[in-house]
Motif scaffolding. Structure first.
Motif: not given
Ligand code: SAH
Length: 350
Positions: A121, A163, A194, A217, A219, A259, A293
């Motif tokens: 995503f 990451e 994160s 994260s 999900h 998250e 998003n």
């Molecule tokens: N690698 C780390 C930090 C980067 S992502 C991680 O995975 O946590 C930061 C946040 O944005 C994460 O919670 C991720 O899941 C979220 N994210 C990534 N793509 C997204 C999207 N298309 N829409 C909404 N949130 C998204």
């Protein structure tokens, strides 16, 4: 232009002390240089007024303080969110996002150029992995943002490109620098790292003694679905990660943020609410619900292209159910969508 000199920015206080030793300088010089570099955010050694002229000259000849060049910035239509685009000395491009919100201003920093994880995503994943950022490059995103906003940044989230726990040493060094700050800097309580879930590194971070906040994260609470949307789950399972974050919460006395990007039909079902409720009862935590998003600007293919956002009403129902079980839930704004600066949209097309 970033000069072709050795980079000083990114050294921790301990490393600066070693450098002073090696250069036959008294240790208090390390504190002075640290203060100029990370509290006063100077960009030129000549501004370090309490150092001798000789030392300033030596430093200027051999080293540079500048790791990133700000090459562009874009403000969203409502003028709130601002995306900063930087060039590194290795000629890569990275992004940071400034997000003002009521009484705080959050800076979202990147830790890698691109990302080796392949979360289905996320736009950054689609651009692949280029390199780890240095601790100086991580810190300099903050330095630039502070200069640009007139020192308004109050919080930092390591949620930009990359990451953080796969660039562990540099992430840790940058946290050490923030932890050391002695003036009105940002304390680790205002910093959230994160991770997509690199369980052994979560344990290592917990043992480091640096008590930043941690977000996982999540999900999905189900291993099979999580593996489908986040292939890293095949290597470090959800079970392993949940044990690790629980340990993190215990060690640091902080609450974990889970998250949760809402994906239609995949993680927004009744059984997902139930699983989230039982998880929240087990681990000191709060849930951060994120509307998905769009990745359309990246022309995704395969499974990525099939992902759809959960509707607004369905998100509201989902959140109500969680809140009815006394769970702390925050619904994240989709700020910055129009400039591709929202969560998961960071990917450079330069
Ligand atoms: N690698 C780390 C930090 C980067 S992502 C991680 O995975 O946590 C930061 C946040 O944005 C994460 O919670 C991720 O899941 C979220 N994210 C990534 N793509 C997204 C999207 N298309 N829409 C909404 N949130 C998204």
């Amino acid at each position: 232009m970033i000069e072709n000199k050795k980079i000083f920015k990114g050294l921790t206080l301990d490393e600066l002390k070693v450098w002073c030793d090696e250069n036959k300088l008294p240790k208090f010089r390390a504190d002075q240089i640290f203060n100029w570099m990370y509290n006063y955010l100077v960009t030129d050694f000549n501004e370090m007024l309490n150092l001798s002229k000789d030392l300033r000259n030596k430093l200027s000849e051999e080293y540079t303080l500048n790791t990133l060049e700000l090459i562009d910035s874009k403000s969203s239509d409502n003028n709130k969110t601002k995306k900063l685009i930087f060039k590194t000395s290795s000629e890569h491009f990275i992004e940071s996002v400034i997000i003002p919100d009521q009484n705080r201003v959050t800076l979202c920093v990147s830790t890698q150029v691109g990302c080796p994880l392949d979360c289905q995503f996320c736009a950054t994943g689609l651009m692949g992995y280029k390199k780890n950022l240095t601790s100086g490059e991580i810190f300099d995103q903050y330095a630039h943002a502070q200069r640009l906003t007139g020192n308004e940044i109050t919080n930092i989230v390591y949620m930009g490109m990359g990451e953080p726990l796969l660039n562990f040493n540099n992430t840790l060094k940058s946290l050490e620098i923030f932890a050391e700050k002695v003036t009105e800097g940002i304390s680790l309580k205002k910093i959230t790292v994160s991770t997509a879930g690199i369980a052994p590194k979560i344990l290592e971070l917990a043992k480091s003694g640096l008590k930043s906040k941690l977000a996982l994260s999540l999900h999905s609470c189900f291993e099979d679905i999580r593996s489908k949307i986040m292939p890293i789950n095949n290597k470090y399972s959800l079970k392993e990660n949940l044990n690790a974050v629980n340990f993190y919460a215990e060690q640091t006395g902080t609450r974990i943020t889970f998250e949760y990007v809402m994906l239609k039909g995949l993680n927004d079902r009744k059984e997902d609410v139930k699983a989230l409720i039982s998880l929240s009862k087990r681990i000191p935590s709060k849930i951060n619900i994120i509307p998905f998003n769009s990745l359309e600007h990246m022309n995704p293919s395969g499974f990525s292209a099939e992902l759809k956002p959960t509707s607004k009403t369905k998100i509201e129902e989902f959140v109500d159910r969680l809140r009815n079980s006394n769970i702390t839930v925050l619904v994240r704004d989709t700020q910055g969508d129009d400039i591709a600066a929202a969560c998961g949209q960071l990917a450079i097309k330069y």
